[in-house]
Motif scaffolding. Structure first.
Motif, PDB file in Angstrom:
ATOM      1  N   UNK A 148      70.893  40.760  24.583  1.00 38.61           N
ATOM      2  CA  UNK A 148      70.909  41.293  23.225  1.00 38.61           C
ATOM      3  C   UNK A 148      69.826  40.710  22.320  1.00 38.61           C
ATOM      4  N   UNK A 149      68.888  39.944  22.894  1.00 46.81           N
ATOM      5  CA  UNK A 149      67.778  39.416  22.091  1.00 46.81           C
ATOM      6  C   UNK A 149      66.717  40.498  21.904  1.00 46.81           C
ATOM      7  N   UNK A 150      66.231  40.632  20.684  1.00 45.67           N
ATOM      8  CA  UNK A 150      65.174  41.611  20.427  1.00 45.67           C
ATOM      9  C   UNK A 150      63.856  41.079  20.981  1.00 45.67           C
TER      10      UNK A 150
ATOM     11  N   UNK B 137      65.653  46.995  27.485  1.00 53.05           N
ATOM     12  CA  UNK B 137      66.631  48.052  27.185  1.00 53.05           C
ATOM     13  C   UNK B 137      66.312  48.706  25.848  1.00 53.05           C
ATOM     14  N   UNK B 138      66.197  50.008  25.873  1.00 48.88           N
ATOM     15  CA  UNK B 138      66.060  50.733  24.612  1.00 48.88           C
ATOM     16  C   UNK B 138      67.439  50.770  23.949  1.00 48.88           C
ATOM     17  N   UNK B 139      67.522  50.201  22.758  1.00 44.65           N
ATOM     18  CA  UNK B 139      68.825  50.079  22.096  1.00 44.65           C
ATOM     19  C   UNK B 139      68.721  50.554  20.654  1.00 44.65           C
ATOM     20  N   UNK B 140      69.847  51.030  20.131  1.00 45.10           N
ATOM     21  CA  UNK B 140      69.905  51.544  18.760  1.00 45.10           C
ATOM     22  C   UNK B 140      70.980  50.765  18.017  1.00 45.10           C
TER      23      UNK B 140
ATOM     24  N   UNK C 127      83.155  51.298  25.724  1.00 42.53           N
ATOM     25  CA  UNK C 127      82.821  49.919  25.375  1.00 42.53           C
ATOM     26  C   UNK C 127      81.550  49.438  26.063  1.00 42.53           C
ATOM     27  N   UNK C 128      81.317  49.919  27.282  1.00 47.21           N
ATOM     28  CA  UNK C 128      80.131  49.483  28.027  1.00 47.21           C
ATOM     29  C   UNK C 128      78.832  49.712  27.262  1.00 47.21           C
ATOM     30  N   UNK C 129      78.779  50.803  26.536  1.00 43.98           N
ATOM     31  CA  UNK C 129      77.556  51.115  25.785  1.00 43.98           C
ATOM     32  C   UNK C 129      77.299  50.094  24.663  1.00 43.98           C
TER      33      UNK C 129
ATOM     34  N   UNK D 237      74.705  46.709  19.057  1.00 44.34           N
ATOM     35  CA  UNK D 237      73.760  47.665  19.634  1.00 44.34           C
ATOM     36  C   UNK D 237      74.447  48.704  20.490  1.00 44.34           C
ATOM     37  N   UNK D 238      73.872  49.892  20.504  1.00 40.39           N
ATOM     38  CA  UNK D 238      74.174  50.905  21.505  1.00 40.39           C
ATOM     39  C   UNK D 238      73.089  50.762  22.578  1.00 40.39           C
ATOM     40  N   UNK D 239      73.476  50.521  23.808  1.00 44.11           N
ATOM     41  CA  UNK D 239      72.493  50.355  24.885  1.00 44.11           C
ATOM     42  C   UNK D 239      72.364  51.680  25.632  1.00 44.11           C
TER      43      UNK D 239
END
Ligand code: WTA
Length: 574
Positions: A397-399, A407-410, A429-431, A437-439
């Protein structure tokens, strides 16, 4: 107010240099977009009201909403017509007790009735489930069963693919264009419509109430029911303005089937929320047919997909020369990587820069785009829209900094984000496993100007002709064939289709690896699941690489196929 509001939105995004982009982002707020909707004042929400009835109430009922054509029909409907037809179907559904929250599916090729039905479903507050017409028995059953659909709209040709005896929840089947139905449980759509009143009070909802379910594929398990809610309309409307660039007199054409999310978000909601004339062309792809559709309807805004553009490119510029495409003002693409060479060809061939847009079934609407007013970088998906924060993050989850792949995340949430995976909270939940973030499952990098560049899928999801296919669903079908002991399915790179489906198959004892058997297995998947999910290539193998727990290692299959090193094999069986 609406005019001033529109101008505001335009100025938000019309800046064409990066400094202004940053400023536009900081000025943007969703609340401004929400003020467009009648529910902002009334508190009463219904997508069909905002997209259709509202235009009638505000004096735009006579405007053409739908220009429909296929090989045998050519019809035009105004917003008033759509309002009436959808009310008729809403009344029919009410008559049979269908109510708020019920799932009602539509399984049929494109036709005006498909659109009347979908809007009618929304009017009673039910959740619409559009199914792609190519689905066969197993695919249809899995989706109807999982969703617990209580009603279905279909055609006589497709009825045979519905295993009614195994679907206890499915109480009513409306048959379009089939004449009177004698069979119990089958209803004559046309007769029901003719007998119903053409106005109704729609079911008033909240923004969190259901809108539709689209089934889509992941790399494991059966397809997931991505559940969207009414709130998504905020982003459908907004992206219709700023990405589709829709204006009062536009004629808009989105080539996607409503069985896929592009065909609903951008084939129905975005254009009609913006009160724009929407072209629907039924039937199959052909360059002649598509160019005629643009020419005849004077299409100004066109939304399609890379495979189609590559096929059009392959059809040659002579085909273009035979048509007047001068009505085109804005062209967009979605669904798979758009090759820079196609962008350059589009500029030469149509005098249009094809604008790439990135989003997914789960995201409900566009997130990262090349939109009018910003410089396009061919090969890039563009930049996050004002209101959207995107980043490349690592697995913790580090930018990551520019040019790192990850990972492209929103940043969650945004208005059109899915609200759940039907029947499967764990999948949902996995996303969101990395807090905040949404992965997406896509890998990408960002450049120093904040443009995002697609690199591939992180999982095994296959993208063939822009259609998303889960290898598991195909493998499950393959092993149902008596000759197949094991099957592993991968996406194999293909110049036109992006990827094609390739299956590696180990046969059961006593079966011989013949070309006829390949053909038979191909047909088995095509006729049981769907044509677009059938493996165009099948390779027989003695044995497939598996982990010690028995999972087929698609990664190794892919390495074989591409002649790449197989990587870490420490978990392989033997
Ligand atoms: C891929 C379609 C590259 C991506 C709206 C994503 C893209 C999946 C692009 C979603 C693009 C979509 N460039 N790849 N512009 N747009 N994709 O759910 O892998 O059918 O995750 O939604 O398509 O496919 P879906």
């Amino acid at each position: 107010m609406s005019q001033a509001h529109n101008e505001m939105l335009q100025t938000v995004v019309s800046e064409s240099n990066l400094g202004d982009y940053t400023e536009a982002r900081s000025r943007f707020d969703w609340e401004t977009v929400e003020r467009h909707f009648t529910w902002h004042a009334s508190g009463k929400v219904n997508m069909a009201h905002e997209a259709i009835d509202r235009h009638v109430l505000e004096g735009r009922g006579g405007k053409t909403a739908l220009l429909y054509s296929d090989a045998s029909r050519e019809e035009a409907y105004t917003f008033a017509d759509l309002s009436e037809q959808s009310s008729r179907f809403g009344n029919v559904l009410r008559k049979y007790g269908v109510a708020k929250g019920d799932r009602v599916f539509i399984f049929m090729p494109r036709s005006p009735e498909l659109y009347f039905s979908l809007l009618g479903i929304l009017k009673v507050g039910a959740v619409a489930g559009p199914l792609f017409e190519a689905f066969m028995e197993t695919a249809v059953k899995d989706r109807l069963e999982d969703s617990g659909a209580v009603a279905l709209v279909t055609t006589p040709e497709l009825l045979g693919r519905i295993k009614r005896s195994e679907l206890p929840d499915l109480k009513h089947i409306f048959v379009v264009g089939g004449g009177p139905q004698s069979d119990a449980g089958l209803l004559d759509f046309d007769a029901e419509m003719a007998a119903a009143a053409d106005d109704m009070e729609v079911e008033w909802l909240t923004r969190e109430d259901g809108l539709l379910i689209h089934y889509t594929s992941g790399s494991t398990g059966k397809p997931k029911g991505v559940y969207h809610v009414q709130n998504a309309m905020i982003q459908h409307y907004y992206t219709g303005k700023v990405v589709l660039d829709l204006r009062e007199n536009d004629v808009y054409w989105c080539t996607a089937d409503p069985g896929w999310v592009t065909g609903t978000s951008y084939g129905i909601f975005a254009p009609w929320l913006n009160g724009v004339t929407n072209v629907i062309r039924g039937g199959r792809f052909s360059p002649q047919d598509w160019y005629s559709t643009i020419e005849k309807n004077k299409v100004s805004v066109w939304y399609s997909a890379p495979t189609a553009f590559r096929m059009l490119m392959g059809a040659g510029d002579e085909t273009i020369a035979q048509h007047d495409l001068s009505s085109l003002r804005h062209v967009m693409s979605v669904g798979e990587p758009l090759n820079p060479e196609v962008v350059r060809w589009g500029w030469k061939a149509y005098g249009q820069r094809i604008h790439d847009t990135w989003w997914m079934t789960e995201t409900g609407a566009q997130l990262i785009c090349n939109y009018p007013g910003m410089p396009i970088k061919p090969g890039s998906m563009g930049r996050p829209l004002p209101g959207i924060e995107a980043a490349i993050i690592d697995d913790r989850g580090q930018v990551l900094p520019p040019y790192s792949m990850g990972n492209l995340a929103i940043r969650a949430p945004w208005p059109s984000m899915m609200a759940k995976i039907w029947n499967n909270p764990a999948k949902y939940e996995e996303y969101f496993r990395l807090t905040g973030w949404y992965v997406s499952g896509d890998s990408a990098y960002m450049d120093e100007d904040g443009y995002f560049w697609f690199q591939g899928r992180i999982d095994d999801v296959i993208n063939s002709s822009g259609e998303r296919i889960g290898p598991f669903e195909v493998e499950s079908k393959l092993v149902e064939h008596p000759a197949v002991a094991e099957a592993g399915v991968i996406g194999k790179p293909d110049v036109t289709r992006g990827e094609i489906i390739k299956a590696f198959v180990a046969l059961r004892e006593g079966y011989e690896a013949t070309p006829e058997l390949k053909e038979e297995i191909y047909r088995f998947v095509k006729e049981g699941l769907s044509a677009h999910a059938a493996p165009r290539e099948i390779e027989f193998k003695e044995k497939l690489p598996k982990t010690r727990s028995g999972k087929i290692m698609r990664r190794v299959l892919k390495a074989w196929e591409l002649d790449l090193p197989t990587g870490d094999l420490s978990t392989i069986e033997d």
